[in-house]
Motif scaffolding. Structure first.
Motif, mmCIF file in Angstrom:
data_model
loop_
_atom_site.group_PDB
_atom_site.id
_atom_site.type_symbol
_atom_site.label_atom_id
_atom_site.label_comp_id
_atom_site.label_asym_id
_atom_site.label_seq_id
_atom_site.Cartn_x
_atom_site.Cartn_y
_atom_site.Cartn_z
ATOM 1 N N ARG A 20 49.929 38.478 14.889
ATOM 2 C CA ARG A 20 49.688 37.072 14.662
ATOM 3 C C ARG A 20 48.367 36.768 13.919
ATOM 4 O O ARG A 20 48.291 35.495 13.392
ATOM 5 N N SER A 21 47.531 37.449 13.744
ATOM 6 C CA SER A 21 46.256 37.340 13.169
ATOM 7 C C SER A 21 46.446 37.157 11.695
ATOM 8 O O SER A 21 47.334 37.739 10.894
ATOM 9 N N LEU A 22 45.595 36.167 11.176
ATOM 10 C CA LEU A 22 45.777 35.996 9.722
ATOM 11 C C LEU A 22 45.154 37.011 8.862
ATOM 12 O O LEU A 22 45.711 37.422 7.989
ATOM 13 N N ALA A 92 38.071 37.888 8.052
ATOM 14 C CA ALA A 92 38.894 36.790 8.917
ATOM 15 C C ALA A 92 38.769 36.854 10.406
ATOM 16 O O ALA A 92 39.207 37.127 11.374
ATOM 17 N N LEU A 93 37.185 36.330 10.752
ATOM 18 C CA LEU A 93 37.010 36.578 12.110
ATOM 19 C C LEU A 93 36.004 35.209 12.299
ATOM 20 O O LEU A 93 35.418 34.446 11.285
ATOM 21 N N ALA A 94 35.907 34.727 13.610
ATOM 22 C CA ALA A 94 35.203 33.614 14.094
ATOM 23 C C ALA A 94 35.055 33.457 15.750
ATOM 24 O O ALA A 94 36.059 34.132 16.435
ATOM 25 N N PHE A 95 34.177 32.921 15.956
ATOM 26 C CA PHE A 95 34.125 32.718 17.497
ATOM 27 C C PHE A 95 33.019 31.507 17.789
ATOM 28 O O PHE A 95 32.084 31.485 17.195
ATOM 29 N N THR A 143 36.734 34.983 2.876
ATOM 30 C CA THR A 143 36.611 34.807 4.112
ATOM 31 C C THR A 143 37.658 33.612 4.403
ATOM 32 O O THR A 143 38.267 33.072 3.503
ATOM 33 N N LEU A 144 37.935 33.263 5.728
ATOM 34 C CA LEU A 144 38.887 32.118 6.218
ATOM 35 C C LEU A 144 38.147 31.014 6.629
ATOM 36 O O LEU A 144 37.392 31.123 7.525
ATOM 37 N N SER A 145 38.406 30.024 6.077
ATOM 38 C CA SER A 145 37.775 28.764 6.598
ATOM 39 C C SER A 145 38.862 27.513 7.074
ATOM 40 O O SER A 145 40.009 27.864 7.159
HETATM 41 P P1 NAP Z 1 42.470 35.872 15.558
HETATM 42 O O1 NAP Z 1 43.722 36.616 15.423
HETATM 43 O O2 NAP Z 1 42.136 35.464 17.185
HETATM 44 O O3 NAP Z 1 41.333 36.702 14.896
HETATM 45 C C1 NAP Z 1 40.004 36.216 15.117
HETATM 46 C C2 NAP Z 1 39.323 37.637 15.074
HETATM 47 O O4 NAP Z 1 37.702 37.362 15.284
HETATM 48 C C3 NAP Z 1 39.605 38.436 16.241
HETATM 49 O O5 NAP Z 1 40.119 39.643 15.777
HETATM 50 C C4 NAP Z 1 38.311 38.613 17.016
HETATM 51 O O6 NAP Z 1 38.332 39.738 17.840
HETATM 52 C C5 NAP Z 1 37.449 38.526 15.852
HETATM 53 N N1 NAP Z 1 35.945 38.401 16.326
HETATM 54 C C6 NAP Z 1 35.727 37.447 17.280
HETATM 55 N N2 NAP Z 1 34.202 37.801 17.435
HETATM 56 C C7 NAP Z 1 34.057 39.044 16.928
HETATM 57 C C8 NAP Z 1 32.699 39.624 16.761
HETATM 58 N N3 NAP Z 1 31.648 39.374 17.337
HETATM 59 N N4 NAP Z 1 32.921 40.825 15.907
HETATM 60 C C9 NAP Z 1 33.821 41.104 15.364
HETATM 61 N N5 NAP Z 1 35.136 40.288 15.492
HETATM 62 C C10 NAP Z 1 35.246 39.404 16.122
HETATM 63 O O7 NAP Z 1 42.810 34.325 15.174
HETATM 64 P P2 NAP Z 1 42.862 33.891 13.618
HETATM 65 O O8 NAP Z 1 43.392 32.704 13.775
HETATM 66 O O9 NAP Z 1 43.450 34.935 12.874
HETATM 67 O O10 NAP Z 1 41.305 33.584 12.934
HETATM 68 C C11 NAP Z 1 40.905 34.534 11.663
HETATM 69 C C12 NAP Z 1 40.123 33.502 11.114
HETATM 70 O O11 NAP Z 1 40.835 32.426 10.376
HETATM 71 C C13 NAP Z 1 38.978 32.946 11.763
HETATM 72 O O12 NAP Z 1 37.928 32.528 10.821
HETATM 73 C C14 NAP Z 1 39.589 31.481 11.949
HETATM 74 O O13 NAP Z 1 38.421 30.340 12.145
HETATM 75 C C15 NAP Z 1 40.214 31.106 10.485
HETATM 76 N N6 NAP Z 1 41.364 30.103 10.577
HETATM 77 C C16 NAP Z 1 42.113 30.092 11.624
HETATM 78 C C17 NAP Z 1 43.096 29.212 11.520
HETATM 79 C C18 NAP Z 1 44.464 28.928 12.494
HETATM 80 O O14 NAP Z 1 44.771 28.036 12.615
HETATM 81 N N7 NAP Z 1 44.587 29.949 13.064
HETATM 82 C C19 NAP Z 1 43.054 27.912 10.495
HETATM 83 C C20 NAP Z 1 42.012 28.163 9.598
HETATM 84 C C21 NAP Z 1 41.141 29.261 9.532
HETATM 85 P P3 NAP Z 1 38.604 39.848 19.446
HETATM 86 O O15 NAP Z 1 40.029 39.202 19.429
HETATM 87 O O16 NAP Z 1 38.140 41.125 19.740
HETATM 88 O O17 NAP Z 1 37.639 38.707 19.812
#
Ligand code: NAP
Length: 265
Positions: A20-22, A92-95, A143-145
């Motif tokens: 499901r990850s972006l 594509a990561l954030a925390f 990157t993703l925002s």
């Molecule tokens: P996701 O599948 O949970 O991906 C987030 C990733 O960040 C995970 O692989 C996570 O690894 C990784 N991460 C967190 N801390 C890290 C660290 N210290 N070092 C390396 N990797 C780390 O969620 P996602 O929604 O696809 O998020 C990807 C990006 O899209 C993020 O920047 C998010 O803000 C952005 N975004 C998401 C949405 C949305 O609605 N989903 C909308 C706009 C933007 P672990 O699983 O091991 O923690």
């Protein structure tokens, strides 16, 4: 799927946690277009799933916690050794600590601010510093925002502030790296149900509301983020775009006033 030829191109995809990850939605069209991909993941926990997902690809999987300079150095040393050079990076990561989504922004602690900024914003700078060294022919960093970096979205709080720093970093990095032919951009995606999204309090209701209120009256698909990412990452399509934050949100960001269903103005 897409009539784009990325054979001979190599890139790093950071942030695939599961299907499901972006990051995965972005990796798929890149791989289908012929690019050779390396993936970085944060911890051992992710590895078996990532191995399964990428089984059909000739992919290198490398552990990297972006808060650790040693991990980043080792990641890019491996890429330099295995590939010589790379053409693109997907960041594509954030925390942010869960408490920051649950408590009002005004209560954010110094430590939680640092953590969110480090993982979600500084990491793009740290990655770009190292990636530029193995992009002798230029390249593209993406990157993703999210809109919460520009406007207040309830509960995003600290992550919104980190996304503001991330988007500003995109502009400064693009300025620094432009003369080297390296483009840096952000995609601001509408809500998508991922693990990271689920950690945001009230995400389910916000997801529904974003779909209902968008210009297109629907939510986006992760594959739509993948399609736009492909355009920005490949020189064929994205060569003139840098320093930009582009929206993939069905038009939500452009609306100035939401009219509730049943009302007419
Ligand atoms: P996701 O599948 O949970 O991906 C987030 C990733 O960040 C995970 O692989 C996570 O690894 C990784 N991460 C967190 N801390 C890290 C660290 N210290 N070092 C390396 N990797 C780390 O969620 P996602 O929604 O696809 O998020 C990807 C990006 O899209 C993020 O920047 C998010 O803000 C952005 N975004 C998401 C949405 C949305 O609605 N989903 C909308 C706009 C933007 P672990 O699983 O091991 O923690």
């Amino acid at each position: 799927m897409y009539n784009i030829d990325l054979s001979g191109k190599t890139g790093l995809v950071m942030g695939v946690a599961n299907a499901r990850s972006l990051a995965w939605a972005i990796a798929q069209p890149l791989a289908l277009s012929g690019a050779r991909l390396a993936y970085s993941y944060q911890g051992e926990r992710i590895l078996p799933g990532l191995q399964e997902l990428t089984a059909g690809q000739d992919a290198t999987l490398i552990e990297c916690d972006v808060t650790k300079d040693d991990d980043l150095d080792a990641l890019f040393a491996t890429l330099a050794e295995d590939y010589g050079k790379i053409d693109f990076v997907v960041h594509a990561l954030a925390f942010a600590p869960r408490v920051t989504f649950e408590r009002p922004f005004i209560e954010v602690s110094r430590e939680d601010w640092r953590t969110a900024m480090d993982v979600s914003a500084y990491s793009l700078v740290a990655v770009s510093q190292r990636a530029a060294g193995i992009m002798p022919d230029g390249g593209s960093i993406l990157t993703l925002s999210y809109l919460a970096g520009e406007r207040v979205v309830p509960n995003y709080n600290m992550m919104g502030v980190a996304k503001a720093a991330l988007e500003a970093s995109v502009r400064y990095l693009a300025y620094n790296l432009g003369p080297s032919g390296i483009r840096v951009n952000a995609l601001s995606a509408g809500p998508v149900r991922t693990v990271a999204a689920r950690s945001i309090s009230g995400f389910g209701d916000m997801f529904t509301e974003a779909g209902r209120s968008s210009m297109m009256k629907r939510n986006i698909e992760a594959s739509e983020v993948g399609g736009m990412a492909l355009a920005l990452l490949c020189e064929q399509l994205g060569s003139g775009v840098t320093g930009a934050t582009l929206y993939v949100d069905a038009g939500f960001h452009s609306i100035g006033m939401f009219v509730p269903d049943g009302y007419e103005l």
